[in-house]
Motif scaffolding. Sequence first.
Motif, mmCIF file in Angstrom:
data_model
loop_
_atom_site.group_PDB
_atom_site.id
_atom_site.type_symbol
_atom_site.label_atom_id
_atom_site.label_comp_id
_atom_site.label_asym_id
_atom_site.label_seq_id
_atom_site.Cartn_x
_atom_site.Cartn_y
_atom_site.Cartn_z
ATOM 1 N N GLN A 187 0.854 -1.178 0.000
ATOM 2 C CA GLN A 187 0.000 0.000 0.000
ATOM 3 C C GLN A 187 0.891 1.228 0.000
ATOM 4 O O GLN A 187 1.827 1.332 0.795
ATOM 5 N N LEU A 188 0.614 2.161 -0.902
ATOM 6 C CA LEU A 188 1.422 3.359 -0.996
ATOM 7 C C LEU A 188 0.995 4.381 0.045
ATOM 8 O O LEU A 188 -0.200 4.551 0.320
ATOM 9 N N VAL A 189 1.966 5.071 0.622
ATOM 10 C CA VAL A 189 1.675 6.092 1.629
ATOM 11 C C VAL A 189 1.008 7.293 0.977
ATOM 12 O O VAL A 189 0.054 7.862 1.514
ATOM 13 N N ASP A 190 1.503 7.706 -0.198
ATOM 14 C CA ASP A 190 0.928 8.833 -0.933
ATOM 15 C C ASP A 190 0.235 8.321 -2.186
ATOM 16 O O ASP A 190 0.791 7.503 -2.927
ATOM 17 N N ILE A 191 -0.978 8.822 -2.445
ATOM 18 C CA ILE A 191 -1.732 8.410 -3.624
ATOM 19 C C ILE A 191 -1.101 9.011 -4.873
ATOM 20 O O ILE A 191 -0.808 10.203 -4.929
ATOM 21 N N LEU A 192 -0.888 8.190 -5.888
ATOM 22 C CA LEU A 192 -0.323 8.654 -7.147
ATOM 23 C C LEU A 192 -1.408 9.334 -7.988
ATOM 24 O O LEU A 192 -2.578 8.949 -7.942
ATOM 25 N N SER A 193 -1.018 10.322 -8.751
ATOM 26 C CA SER A 193 -1.969 11.024 -9.602
ATOM 27 C C SER A 193 -2.131 10.295 -10.932
ATOM 28 O O SER A 193 -1.342 9.404 -11.277
ATOM 29 N N ALA A 194 -3.163 10.706 -11.695
ATOM 30 C CA ALA A 194 -3.354 10.129 -13.029
ATOM 31 C C ALA A 194 -2.162 10.442 -13.917
ATOM 32 O O ALA A 194 -1.758 9.619 -14.740
ATOM 33 N N ASP A 195 -1.566 11.615 -13.762
ATOM 34 C CA ASP A 195 -0.382 11.956 -14.555
ATOM 35 C C ASP A 195 0.810 11.078 -14.170
ATOM 36 O O ASP A 195 1.600 10.685 -15.033
#
Length: 215
Positions: A187-195
């Motif tokens: 699970q990633l700590v920070d959510i990745l953006s669509a870009d």
Amino acid sequence: MAMRDDLDRLRASAPDGGLAGEIRLSTVNRVARLRVADETGLAKLHTLSDGGVELSSIMDLRVGQVVQLDLSEMVSMTASVAAKDGHRCVLEFEYRVNCAELLRGLVAEARSDKGRPLRLAAGRIRAEGRSAKGVHQLQLDDISQRGMKVRHDGSLQAGLRVSIQLANGRELQGIVRWARKSTAGLQLVDILSADDLGAVSRLGDDTSNGLRGLG
């Protein structure tokens, strides 16, 4: 030129007016997955109508190109690029839909136990992990805005916090949620953006700040 004028010009450039005149529903914070040729990536979805969508994508799309558009892991359709202005595109569906009903279904799916973030098959992109237990050699099976599935050397354990460096030099922070002999889910700590996930091939681009010696 104002944003509204930009959108009207983009729609008008599509064959037969594209989506002009159609009721368009805003799709705030919703993403879609595009698959075309040997590339896949996420796109920011702006509006949805019975005939198509307006979205932004960093992929190199061309007018007339046919793409597979996935609005969720359960809802997929074929569409074609009707117009493009920079990263902004109009896609027309192969078959028209009831956009209000479709959007209600997508919202219900997201709220159910079947809802999952859209995943991108990563094709075994190499990465390096570092944790309190040392260095971990990883390969990405798939990645989403919130997590990733990796193949590892047997050293990952549930609960372990890992710093991941992708082949393109991007660093991510994650927590191992489950681990088996050779696979693990992070699970990633920070959510990745669509870009960030706009084109999966860019995750493996090691031409600048890439990993070295992962043979």
